[in-house]
Design an enzyme around this catalytic site. Structure first.
Site, PDB file in Angstrom:
ATOM      1  N   THR A 305      20.650  15.486  -8.537  1.00  0.00           N
ATOM      2  CA  THR A 305      21.842  14.797  -8.062  1.00  0.00           C
ATOM      3  C   THR A 305      22.426  15.511  -6.860  1.00  0.00           C
ATOM      4  O   THR A 305      22.846  14.882  -5.890  1.00  0.00           O
ATOM      5  CB  THR A 305      22.896  14.764  -9.185  1.00  0.00           C
ATOM      6  OG1 THR A 305      22.262  14.388 -10.372  1.00  0.00           O
ATOM      7  CG2 THR A 305      24.007  13.815  -8.855  1.00  0.00           C
ATOM      8  N   SER A 666      -2.049  17.046 -25.900  1.00  0.00           N
ATOM      9  CA  SER A 666      -2.269  18.389 -25.348  1.00  0.00           C
ATOM     10  C   SER A 666      -2.169  19.501 -26.387  1.00  0.00           C
ATOM     11  O   SER A 666      -2.428  20.657 -26.094  1.00  0.00           O
ATOM     12  CB  SER A 666      -1.307  18.660 -24.200  1.00  0.00           C
ATOM     13  OG  SER A 666      -0.012  18.724 -24.697  1.00  0.00           O
ATOM     14  N   LYS A 709       4.745  23.804 -18.086  1.00  0.00           N
ATOM     15  CA  LYS A 709       4.277  24.542 -19.260  1.00  0.00           C
ATOM     16  C   LYS A 709       4.083  26.024 -18.931  1.00  0.00           C
ATOM     17  O   LYS A 709       4.461  26.902 -19.704  1.00  0.00           O
ATOM     18  CB  LYS A 709       2.960  23.942 -19.757  1.00  0.00           C
ATOM     19  CG  LYS A 709       3.137  22.577 -20.403  1.00  0.00           C
ATOM     20  CD  LYS A 709       1.798  21.987 -20.763  1.00  0.00           C
ATOM     21  CE  LYS A 709       1.977  20.671 -21.501  1.00  0.00           C
ATOM     22  NZ  LYS A 709       0.702  19.996 -21.745  1.00  0.00           N
TER      23      LYS A 709
HETATM   24  P1  ADP Z   1      20.364  17.154 -12.173  1.00  0.00           P
HETATM   25  O1  ADP Z   1      20.863  15.989 -11.412  1.00  0.00           O
HETATM   26  O2  ADP Z   1      18.962  17.519 -11.795  1.00  0.00           O
HETATM   27  O3  ADP Z   1      20.498  17.048 -13.642  1.00  0.00           O
HETATM   28  P2  ADP Z   1      22.451  18.560 -10.798  1.00  0.00           P
HETATM   29  O4  ADP Z   1      22.103  18.089  -9.460  1.00  0.00           O
HETATM   30  O5  ADP Z   1      23.638  17.975 -11.449  1.00  0.00           O
HETATM   31  O6  ADP Z   1      21.211  18.417 -11.763  1.00  0.00           O
HETATM   32  O7  ADP Z   1      22.579  20.130 -10.735  1.00  0.00           O
HETATM   33  C1  ADP Z   1      23.336  20.899 -11.628  1.00  0.00           C
HETATM   34  C2  ADP Z   1      23.971  22.059 -10.918  1.00  0.00           C
HETATM   35  O8  ADP Z   1      22.995  23.014 -10.542  1.00  0.00           O
HETATM   36  C3  ADP Z   1      24.676  21.660  -9.651  1.00  0.00           C
HETATM   37  O9  ADP Z   1      25.924  22.271  -9.652  1.00  0.00           O
HETATM   38  C4  ADP Z   1      23.813  22.211  -8.531  1.00  0.00           C
HETATM   39  O10 ADP Z   1      24.585  22.617  -7.458  1.00  0.00           O
HETATM   40  C5  ADP Z   1      23.123  23.382  -9.185  1.00  0.00           C
HETATM   41  N1  ADP Z   1      21.783  23.589  -8.633  1.00  0.00           N
HETATM   42  C6  ADP Z   1      20.640  23.111  -9.127  1.00  0.00           C
HETATM   43  N2  ADP Z   1      19.583  23.499  -8.384  1.00  0.00           N
HETATM   44  C7  ADP Z   1      20.076  24.237  -7.385  1.00  0.00           C
HETATM   45  C8  ADP Z   1      19.475  24.915  -6.285  1.00  0.00           C
HETATM   46  N3  ADP Z   1      18.170  24.909  -6.065  1.00  0.00           N
HETATM   47  N4  ADP Z   1      20.283  25.565  -5.451  1.00  0.00           N
HETATM   48  C9  ADP Z   1      21.609  25.568  -5.671  1.00  0.00           C
HETATM   49  N5  ADP Z   1      22.236  24.976  -6.685  1.00  0.00           N
HETATM   50  C10 ADP Z   1      21.490  24.307  -7.548  1.00  0.00           C
END
Ligand code: ADP
Length: 775
Positions: A305, A666, A709
């Protein structure tokens, strides 16, 4: 004692926000009450019918007199009706009724359309004799006609358009007791409608939409306000005006800036960022957005997201998230038809109204969790939205005119592609976002999560210090996830606890407090020697200068988050034969899975527990069959020493966690290894995990989700991973440091798996023994 019998035709209204009902009845005849039989819960009486009887019309008056009266009445009635606008269908119908209906029915009908007080109307209903009725109605008609004449005189200079509005609702103004408030309200409302029309004409909606809107506003003008449809039509027109038909933001597209922004916002996820940049670059070169629709697939909390949000930021576009999880009604996407009470547009059109431009970034969150129900399949509705060839003419049921969605940039996210309908999947380009390694998580925590949490809690780096070893501890002992969401929450919990300490510290002079954590010499062992700030356990020390940062060490961690939730239990679990570690893929990322087997006296039955799917059950049967057919070769025996492994023996296989449904092929190699350990009495190596599908002849076939995995095995601290040889190519995707920490065994048949899974190999009985006869 006179009443009117009627038939209820329609009841319209609702109880919300306050009870408001409109009852439509057809009058049948007048009656007289002879005797009241009962009053509650509603009155019941014996009645006598008074009119519509043959003798009734003839009885009282001579034909001529009544004829004269009725002729006079008819004249006035025609005069009144002709003063109204004949282009209105209802008026035209009324005109026809005047000629077609029997004269004696006319007073009742005309009274119902004349605006007079209810009392006067009741008087007419009470008038049983026809002559009386005619006599009472004529003055009302005359009054109405006079009023209309007066009104037309005063309104003459006004536009033609207005005349029609006035003509259809003239009554209020000529009411003999005019209600001022009502009049004002009507005036105001009329102005509103005119304003609305002006807005419609000046808005930039499509030609088709404009045509529909003008037609609707024409209807609205002729509609009495009390009609439920009035509000409906008005809401519709207001939405049409509000929609961003032609309003868009200008794209800011600079690929270098985009790269920097993406890198700044997100650590790691190279593959995803690369693809996003490619996408943006193509957009920069070619302004037409008929590109693929991107779909990010990965476990929760890996930043799907937030990458979507970053893309909107890079492009300088509005961002709107549409959560699709659990949506099981296609009207949610495409709106309800306007015929329903409470109908509204779908989420796409609503989203456009919210953002106010026609080129936002729409994030369709959780497309894999779309439901299906009797109300239709929302995934099918999404097909039209997501198809670049079709979505320029997307028709919401509520709008009923096409809206061009081709400028909207759609990005979808999902946890797994397995539950996305194939047709929908076909419209999208899947980009896998795998989970993070421990090292990546540490970096993400220190670059992004901790600064964000500090800011949210009003803390500064001078007040709290979280060293990398602590972050690693949180990652390994307090969370077990592919993404970073839980880690983020834990960091939040730490910040909250520290915020309390800091806030308390500000009142230290007046009220010194003691920290609950005892002394702990070893608590400082992780801290670098040179800059050794005090741990949280010492914050109560009054001698400390207040600006000293609070250091979160292991003891502080235990104090704040409680005892560790996950211990490295691997070696303990593998302390007896009949246990092996498999690797499973779930939508939440990879996981390690202990497969346990035990045997007991019985009749050769196989029991499987742990909510297994059919494919997994078949794998278990395959594994047993293969072991039985190879028992001699491996010297595997049951408890009584027989090579027939199921002879007088029952086998029970269990796959934890019992509450989670599992399926897939698997686990095949793990089941074989686990059973081989059970029958041979030997322990499986405690640091090896495995995955792979098996065949009846003992081959190992490739499986999916290798990267997740392997990361799970790495997270769990295992050292060796057995994977199918044909999955070797998948290892390239895995970060170098993870690959260095692990040893990979490529297996193409079960012999190789067993050899790698047991210390010192799994000996095959030499074939030479068979040739021990000599000539
Ligand atoms: P998803 O949509 O994949 O479930 P989100 O986009 O809501 O996850 O991410 C959750 C939190 O983790 C957010 O606050 C995001 O900023 C942080 N986050 C995840 N991956 C990264 C990354 N590679 N670098 C910085 N922040 C990250």
């Amino acid at each position: 004692r006179i009443g009117t019998a009627a038939l209820a035709v329609q009841v319209v209204g609702s109880n919300w926000p306050k009870p408001h009902y409109t009852l439509l009845v057809t009058g049948l005849c007048r009656f007289q009450i002879l005797q009241l039989l009962k009053e509650k819960p509603y009155p019941v009486a014996e009645v006598e019918q008074l009119d519509r009887l043959e003798q009734f019309t003839n009885e009282h008056k001579s034909e001529e007199e009544l004829g004269e009266l009725s002729e006079q009445f008819y004249k006035y009635a025609v005069q009144l009706v002709e003063m109204l606008d004949m282009s209105v269908p209802a008026v035209a119908k009324l005109r026809r009724l005047l000629d077609n209906l029997p004269r004696e029915a006319l007073p009742d009908i005309l009274t119902s359309i004349i605006r007079t007080s209810n009392q006067e109307k009741l008087q007419i209903l009470d008038a049983v004799r026809l002559e009386e009725r005619f006599k009472m109605t004529i003055p009302l008609l005359v009054r109405q006609i006079e009023g209309l004449k007066l009104l037309q005189k005063t309104r003459k200079p006004k536009q033609d358009d207005d005349k029609r509005v006035v003509a259809i609702r003239p009554n209020r103004r000529i009411n003999h007791i005019p209600s001022i408030a009502e009049d004002e309200e009507e005036e105001e409302d009329h102005d509103d409608v005119v304003m609305l029309e002006k807005k419609i004409r000046t808005s930039s909606m499509s030609e088709q939409a404009l045509k529909v809107c003008l037609k609707e506003i024409k209807r609205l003008k002729k509609m009495p306000q009390s009609m439920p449809e009035y509000a409906l039509t008005r809401n519709y027109l207001e939405l049409m005006v509000e929609l961003p038909w032609n309003k868009s933001t200008k794209d800011r597209l600079e690929i270098r800036a985009a790269r920097i922004l993406l890198d700044n916002d997100h650590y790691a996820m190279e593959k995803l960022k690369k693809r996003v940049l490619e996408y943006l670059a193509v957009r920069q070169l070619k302004n037409n957005l008929k590109g693929p629709i991107l779909c990010f697939v990965g476990p929760p909390g890996v930043g799907k997201t937030s990458v979507g949000r970053s893309i909107a930021k890079t492009l300088g576009r509005e961002f709107h998230r549409i959560a699709l999880g659990g949506v099981c009604d296609q009207s949610d996407i495409r709106g309800h038809r306007r015929t329903y009470v409470g109908s509204m547009p779908g989420r796409i059109i609503n989203g456009l109204k919210t953002v106010g431009v026609n080129n936002p970034v729409f994030l369709l969150d959780e497309v894999d969790k779309l439901g299906k129900s009797l109300q239709g399949d929302p995934a099918a509705a999404l097909l039209e939205v997501l198809d670049p060839e079709q979505n320029h003419g997307f028709t919401d049921h509520y709008l009923n005119v096409a809206f061009d969605l081709s400028q909207v940039l759609f990005i979808a996210t999902a946890n797994t592609t397995a539950t996305i309908p194939p047709a929908l999947l076909d419209r999208m380009e899947i980009i896998q976002v795998p989970g993070y390694t421990q090292e990546e998580k540490i970096e993400i925590a220190h670059r992004h999560l901790i600064p964000k949490q500090l800011e949210q809690h009003g803390l500064t780096p001078q007040q709290i210090q979280i060293p990398q070893v602590t972050t690693l501890d949180i990652i390994t002992r307090y969370t077990r996830e592919a993404g970073v969401r839980s880690l983020d929450r834990k960091l939040g919990a730490i910040c909250r606890a520290v915020a309390v300490k800091v806030a308390e510290g500000q009142h230290k002079e007046t009220k010194p407090d003691r920290a609950e954590v005892g002394e702990g010499e070893d608590c400082k062992e992780h801290v670098a020697e040179d800059a050794k700030p005090e741990s949280i356990s010492d914050t109560a020390d009054l001698a400390l200068p207040p600006e000293m940062p609070i250091l979160i060490d292991f003891h502080a961690l235990k104090d704040i988050l409680g005892p560790p939730m996950y211990e490295t239990e691997v070696s303990e679990r593998l302390s007896q034969p009949g246990v092996a570690i498999g690797l499973a893929w779930t939508p939440l990322g990879g996981e390690i899975m202990f497969v346990e087997a035990s045997r007991m006296d019985g009749e050769g039955q196989l029991t499987l527990t742990g909510q297994l799917g059919d494919v997994m059950k078949e794998s278990a049967h395959l594994a047993i069959s293969w072991l039985r057919s190879n028992a001699k070769r491996y010297q595997l025996t049951n408890a009584s020493g027989s090579f027939d492994l199921l002879d007088n023996t029952d086998i029970h296989l269990h796959f934890p966690a019992g509450a989670v449904t599992k399926d897939g092929p698997s686990a095949g190699v793990t089941i074989v290894t686990c059973l081989a350990s059970l029958f041979s009495g030997r322990l499986v190596c405690s640091d090896v995990a495995m995955t792979g599908e098996i065949t009846l002849r003992g081959l190992v076939l490739p499986v999916g989700g290798i990267k997740d995995k392997v990361l799970a095995a790495h997270r769990a601290g295992l050292k060796r991973v057995i994977i199918p040889r044909r999955n070797e190519k998948d290892l390239e995707e895995i970060a170098v440091n993870v690959r260095q920490d692990l040893t990979f065994v490529m297996a193409s048949c079960l012999d190789e798996v067993l050899n790698a899974a047991f210390d010192g190999g799994f000996a095959v009985k030499p074939r030479a023994e068979r040739l021990n006869s000599k000539l």
